[in-house]
Design a protein around this motif. Structure first.
Motif, PDB file in Angstrom:
ATOM      1  N   UNK A   1      20.394 -17.584 -16.345  1.00 39.13           N
ATOM      2  CA  UNK A   1      19.075 -17.129 -15.927  1.00 39.13           C
ATOM      3  C   UNK A   1      19.094 -16.044 -14.865  1.00 39.13           C
ATOM      4  N   UNK A   2      20.235 -15.379 -14.694  1.00 36.27           N
ATOM      5  CA  UNK A   2      20.293 -14.277 -13.739  1.00 36.27           C
ATOM      6  C   UNK A   2      19.662 -13.031 -14.355  1.00 36.27           C
ATOM      7  N   UNK A   3      19.118 -12.173 -13.520  1.00 38.53           N
ATOM      8  CA  UNK A   3      18.552 -10.910 -13.984  1.00 38.53           C
ATOM      9  C   UNK A   3      19.689  -9.920 -14.219  1.00 38.53           C
ATOM     10  N   UNK A   4      19.472  -8.994 -15.128  1.00 41.18           N
ATOM     11  CA  UNK A   4      20.483  -7.968 -15.382  1.00 41.18           C
ATOM     12  C   UNK A   4      20.825  -7.204 -14.108  1.00 41.18           C
ATOM     13  N   UNK A   5      19.845  -7.011 -13.241  1.00 42.03           N
ATOM     14  CA  UNK A   5      20.068  -6.274 -11.996  1.00 42.03           C
ATOM     15  C   UNK A   5      20.958  -7.038 -11.013  1.00 42.03           C
ATOM     16  N   UNK A   6      21.240  -8.298 -11.303  1.00 38.53           N
ATOM     17  CA  UNK A   6      22.156  -9.085 -10.476  1.00 38.53           C
ATOM     18  C   UNK A   6      23.584  -8.989 -11.011  1.00 38.53           C
ATOM     19  N   UNK A   7      23.798  -8.022 -11.883  1.00 42.72           N
ATOM     20  CA  UNK A   7      25.087  -7.873 -12.569  1.00 42.72           C
ATOM     21  C   UNK A   7      25.587  -6.443 -12.452  1.00 42.72           C
ATOM     22  N   UNK A   8      26.890  -6.309 -12.296  1.00 41.41           N
ATOM     23  CA  UNK A   8      27.551  -5.009 -12.294  1.00 41.41           C
ATOM     24  C   UNK A   8      28.750  -5.086 -13.219  1.00 41.41           C
ATOM     25  N   UNK A   9      28.834  -4.164 -14.184  1.00 37.04           N
ATOM     26  CA  UNK A   9      30.014  -4.061 -15.040  1.00 37.04           C
ATOM     27  C   UNK A   9      30.891  -2.953 -14.475  1.00 37.04           C
ATOM     28  N   UNK A  10      32.151  -3.284 -14.229  1.00 36.16           N
ATOM     29  CA  UNK A  10      33.112  -2.319 -13.698  1.00 36.16           C
ATOM     30  C   UNK A  10      34.124  -1.997 -14.791  1.00 36.16           C
ATOM     31  N   UNK A  11      34.123  -0.733 -15.218  1.00 35.22           N
ATOM     32  CA  UNK A  11      35.157  -0.246 -16.134  1.00 35.22           C
ATOM     33  C   UNK A  11      36.327   0.146 -15.245  1.00 35.22           C
ATOM     34  N   UNK A  12      37.360  -0.673 -15.226  1.00 41.86           N
ATOM     35  CA  UNK A  12      38.495  -0.465 -14.333  1.00 41.86           C
ATOM     36  C   UNK A  12      39.514   0.470 -14.979  1.00 41.86           C
ATOM     37  N   UNK A  13      39.411   1.751 -14.636  1.00 43.98           N
ATOM     38  CA  UNK A  13      40.320   2.770 -15.154  1.00 43.98           C
ATOM     39  C   UNK A  13      41.561   2.750 -14.273  1.00 43.98           C
ATOM     40  N   UNK A  14      42.710   2.575 -14.888  1.00 44.38           N
ATOM     41  CA  UNK A  14      43.953   2.426 -14.122  1.00 44.38           C
ATOM     42  C   UNK A  14      44.741   3.729 -14.090  1.00 44.38           C
ATOM     43  N   UNK A  15      45.167   4.117 -12.903  1.00 42.94           N
ATOM     44  CA  UNK A  15      45.989   5.309 -12.734  1.00 42.94           C
ATOM     45  C   UNK A  15      45.270   6.569 -13.162  1.00 42.94           C
TER      46      UNK A  15
ATOM     47  N   UNK B   1      32.628   9.433 -20.851  1.00 52.99           N
ATOM     48  CA  UNK B   1      31.328   9.581 -21.515  1.00 52.99           C
ATOM     49  C   UNK B   1      31.148   8.561 -22.647  1.00 52.99           C
ATOM     50  N   UNK B   2      32.246   8.001 -23.166  1.00 47.23           N
ATOM     51  CA  UNK B   2      32.142   7.017 -24.243  1.00 47.23           C
ATOM     52  C   UNK B   2      31.948   5.600 -23.729  1.00 47.23           C
ATOM     53  N   UNK B   3      32.013   5.395 -22.425  1.00 47.83           N
ATOM     54  CA  UNK B   3      31.901   4.062 -21.850  1.00 47.83           C
ATOM     55  C   UNK B   3      30.436   3.688 -21.677  1.00 47.83           C
ATOM     56  N   UNK B   4      29.914   3.036 -22.698  1.00 45.86           N
ATOM     57  CA  UNK B   4      28.525   2.611 -22.672  1.00 45.86           C
ATOM     58  C   UNK B   4      28.448   1.161 -23.084  1.00 45.86           C
ATOM     59  N   UNK B   5      27.496   0.470 -22.502  1.00 45.29           N
ATOM     60  CA  UNK B   5      27.301  -0.939 -22.802  1.00 45.29           C
ATOM     61  C   UNK B   5      26.471  -1.110 -24.064  1.00 45.29           C
ATOM     62  N   UNK B   6      26.527  -2.295 -24.645  1.00 39.59           N
ATOM     63  CA  UNK B   6      25.705  -2.589 -25.821  1.00 39.59           C
ATOM     64  C   UNK B   6      24.231  -2.588 -25.408  1.00 39.59           C
ATOM     65  N   UNK B   7      23.340  -2.471 -26.379  1.00 41.64           N
ATOM     66  CA  UNK B   7      21.904  -2.421 -26.087  1.00 41.64           C
ATOM     67  C   UNK B   7      21.433  -3.706 -25.398  1.00 41.64           C
ATOM     68  N   UNK B   8      22.093  -4.831 -25.637  1.00 38.03           N
ATOM     69  CA  UNK B   8      21.751  -6.099 -24.989  1.00 38.03           C
ATOM     70  C   UNK B   8      21.867  -5.982 -23.465  1.00 38.03           C
ATOM     71  N   UNK B   9      22.753  -5.116 -23.007  1.00 37.23           N
ATOM     72  CA  UNK B   9      23.013  -4.980 -21.576  1.00 37.23           C
ATOM     73  C   UNK B   9      22.397  -3.704 -20.995  1.00 37.23           C
ATOM     74  N   UNK B  10      21.325  -3.234 -21.602  1.00 36.78           N
ATOM     75  CA  UNK B  10      20.694  -1.974 -21.181  1.00 36.78           C
ATOM     76  C   UNK B  10      20.262  -1.991 -19.715  1.00 36.78           C
ATOM     77  N   UNK B  11      19.910  -3.154 -19.173  1.00 38.55           N
ATOM     78  CA  UNK B  11      19.454  -3.236 -17.790  1.00 38.55           C
ATOM     79  C   UNK B  11      20.549  -3.521 -16.778  1.00 38.55           C
ATOM     80  N   UNK B  12      21.797  -3.571 -17.220  1.00 35.36           N
ATOM     81  CA  UNK B  12      22.928  -3.887 -16.349  1.00 35.36           C
ATOM     82  C   UNK B  12      23.527  -2.586 -15.797  1.00 35.36           C
TER      83      UNK B  12
END
Length: 189
Positions: free
Chosen positions: A114-128, A135-146
């Motif tokens: 029951x958390x809001x999307x705004x209470x979430x952060x997705x981190x794409x951890x690019x190494x080195x 530009x290709x790193x996009x979330x699914x439409x389900x996570x549009x508010x994250x």
């Protein structure tokens, strides 16, 4: 008075959750080195004035839960979920199925709690010096508010801290609002 918040750091094994957690909690352990898996959970506690509430700095005592990514610890998840105020999902964008992995963490840790999307952060951890096409790193439409953030901790760790502070500011607002509603409810009864 400090506000206590609990933020989970979740994601698949070897995605960089412990490295991200150490950076956010300002733990002096080596940020880069030999991989060691987390068993169950590692809780890092720290105080910060980086969050804001009502336009001014708001002190917070943060519990950052660095959660194991291995499926064998899935039975521990209900204990992790209790009283969670925010979630950071860490993924390795070099993994072919990174979008599916994000969804598999989002559903039980955010949506079902029951958390809001705004209470979430997705981190794409690019190494080195990764050649990841950001530009290709996009979330699914389900996570549009994250909120999502591409982090290269070797090149620019401060940007991730800034993004985390934005999440923390929002979470502090949610916690304060809930506390105010509980106080009003008590006074009205």
């Amino acid at each position: 008075m400090s506000t206590r918040v609990k933020i989970l750091v979740v994601g698949p094994p070897e995605s960089g959750k412990t490295t991200v957690s150490n950076l956010l909690a300002d733990v002096s352990e080596s940020v880069f080195g030999t991989y060691r898996s987390t068993h169950g959970v590692r809780i890092l506690e720290f105080s910060t004035r980086s969050g804001r509430h009502g336009g001014r700095p708001s002190p917070a005592d943060v519990e950052l839960w660095d959660c194991a990514g291995s499926p064998r610890f899935e039975s521990c998840w209900p204990a992790f979920w209790k009283d969670t105020n925010g979630v950071v999902i860490v993924c390795d964008p070099e993994e072919a199925n990174y979008l599916k992995q994000i969804d598999s963490w989002y559903i039980p840790f955010v949506h079902q709690q029951g958390l809001k999307d705004a209470q979430t952060l997705v981190v794409f951890n690019v190494k080195g010096s990764s050649s990841t096409d950001k530009s290709r790193l996009q979330l699914s439409s389900r996570l549009a508010g994250v909120s999502q953030f591409v982090a290269n901790l070797e090149e620019d760790p401060e940007s991730l801290r800034n993004e985390f502070n934005r999440l923390l500011t929002y979470v502090l607002g949610v916690v304060a609002e809930k506390r105010d509603q509980e106080e009003l409810s008590i006074m009205n009864h």
